[in-house]
Design a protein around this motif. Structure first.
Motif, PDB file in Angstrom:
ATOM      1  N   ASP A  14       5.371  87.733 -75.653  1.00 32.99           N
ATOM      2  CA  ASP A  14       5.196  89.179 -75.474  1.00 32.99           C
ATOM      3  C   ASP A  14       5.471  89.603 -74.036  1.00 32.99           C
ATOM      4  O   ASP A  14       6.097  90.637 -73.800  1.00 32.99           O
ATOM      5  N   GLU A  15       5.000  88.821 -73.068  1.00 39.21           N
ATOM      6  CA  GLU A  15       5.249  89.159 -71.666  1.00 39.21           C
ATOM      7  C   GLU A  15       6.748  89.160 -71.359  1.00 39.21           C
ATOM      8  O   GLU A  15       7.250  90.063 -70.677  1.00 39.21           O
ATOM      9  N   ILE A  17       9.316  89.532 -73.532  1.00 37.83           N
ATOM     10  CA  ILE A  17       9.989  90.635 -74.230  1.00 37.83           C
ATOM     11  C   ILE A  17       9.671  91.972 -73.565  1.00 37.83           C
ATOM     12  O   ILE A  17      10.564  92.799 -73.350  1.00 37.83           O
ATOM     13  N   ASN A  18       8.416  92.186 -73.218  1.00 40.00           N
ATOM     14  CA  ASN A  18       8.029  93.454 -72.588  1.00 40.00           C
ATOM     15  C   ASN A  18       8.678  93.652 -71.225  1.00 40.00           C
ATOM     16  O   ASN A  18       8.888  94.789 -70.800  1.00 40.00           O
ATOM     17  N   ALA A  19       9.005  92.562 -70.535  1.00 33.49           N
ATOM     18  CA  ALA A  19       9.633  92.650 -69.211  1.00 33.49           C
ATOM     19  C   ALA A  19      11.156  92.752 -69.289  1.00 33.49           C
ATOM     20  O   ALA A  19      11.808  93.011 -68.277  1.00 33.49           O
ATOM     21  N   THR A  21      14.858  93.923 -69.523  1.00 31.95           N
ATOM     22  CA  THR A  21      15.566  95.165 -69.207  1.00 31.95           C
ATOM     23  C   THR A  21      16.994  95.134 -69.744  1.00 31.95           C
ATOM     24  O   THR A  21      17.673  96.150 -69.749  1.00 31.95           O
ATOM     25  N   LYS A  24      17.383  93.449 -74.799  1.00 27.08           N
ATOM     26  CA  LYS A  24      16.125  93.444 -75.545  1.00 27.08           C
ATOM     27  C   LYS A  24      16.335  93.848 -77.004  1.00 27.08           C
ATOM     28  O   LYS A  24      15.912  93.126 -77.920  1.00 27.08           O
ATOM     29  N   ASP A  60      17.063  87.508 -69.228  1.00 21.75           N
ATOM     30  CA  ASP A  60      17.375  88.479 -70.273  1.00 21.75           C
ATOM     31  C   ASP A  60      18.828  88.943 -70.269  1.00 21.75           C
ATOM     32  O   ASP A  60      19.329  89.421 -71.279  1.00 21.75           O
TER      33      ASP A  60
END
Length: 184
Positions: A14-15, A17-19, A21, A24, A60
């Protein structure tokens, strides 16, 4: 640091994916659409008692990570395997222990460890069949000195990204390759 320490340092799914940019939505689209076969799920279910974990060296912006990471996440769910992401660019000490062909910081790299933190397998950055596919596509690029090289390479990368996002046979190839490493 040992592998257990690297695992603890890593970002949770989760960390990570949430980060994100970049890539995603594309990664999440593959994740939502990819499913394992019942046969593969049964094989992975048998790994649950081993309490395996995975350290993923990734970034990412990487197209191969966009393809491979969501497939690993589905495999990890079926195997009861916790996954942590370690960002390559800020963790070269670990990355340099897992160079591709001894020279390249290619990602993603999946480091599978047991409860004690011992490495039980390493996978990445691509399934062999995907590597051959990419090399075949790259072979038609002009020389790096050619004035149209950059444009042609950018075009190739866009084409690969589109294929990675839509070709379920590529997803299956990646899953099979990761499973071969895990089920040795």
């Amino acid at each position: 640091m040992d592998l257990n320490q690297w695992f603890q340092k890593g970002l949770t799914v989760d960390e990570y994916i949430n980060a994100m940019t970049t890539n995603k939505e594309e990664m999440l689209t593959i994740y939502k659409q990819f499913t394992l076969t019942d046969e593969d799920k049964n094989k992975l279910e048998a790994l649950r008692p081993q309490k395996l974990r995975a350290i993923v060296l990734s970034e990412d912006w990487c197209g191969d990570a966009m393809l491979n990471n969501p497939i690993l996440l589905r495999i990890a769910e079926a195997a009861g395997m916790e996954v942590r992401f370690v960002l390559r660019d800020s963790n070269l000490e670990l990355m340099d222990q897992y160079l591709t062909n001894g020279t390249s910081r290619a990602i993603p790299i999946f480091i599978f460890i047991n409860e004690e933190g011992n490495e039980i397998g390493v996978w990445g950055p691509r399934a062999p069949e995907i590597q051959a596919f990419v090399m075949e596509k790259r072979a038609v690029l002009p020389d790096k000195d050619a004035e149209d090289f950059q444009a042609k390479q950018t075009e190739l990368f866009k084409s690969l990204r589109a294929t990675y996002q839509t070709d379920a046979s590529i997803w299956e190839t990646v899953a099979t390759s990761i499973l071969e490493t895990l089920l040795k």
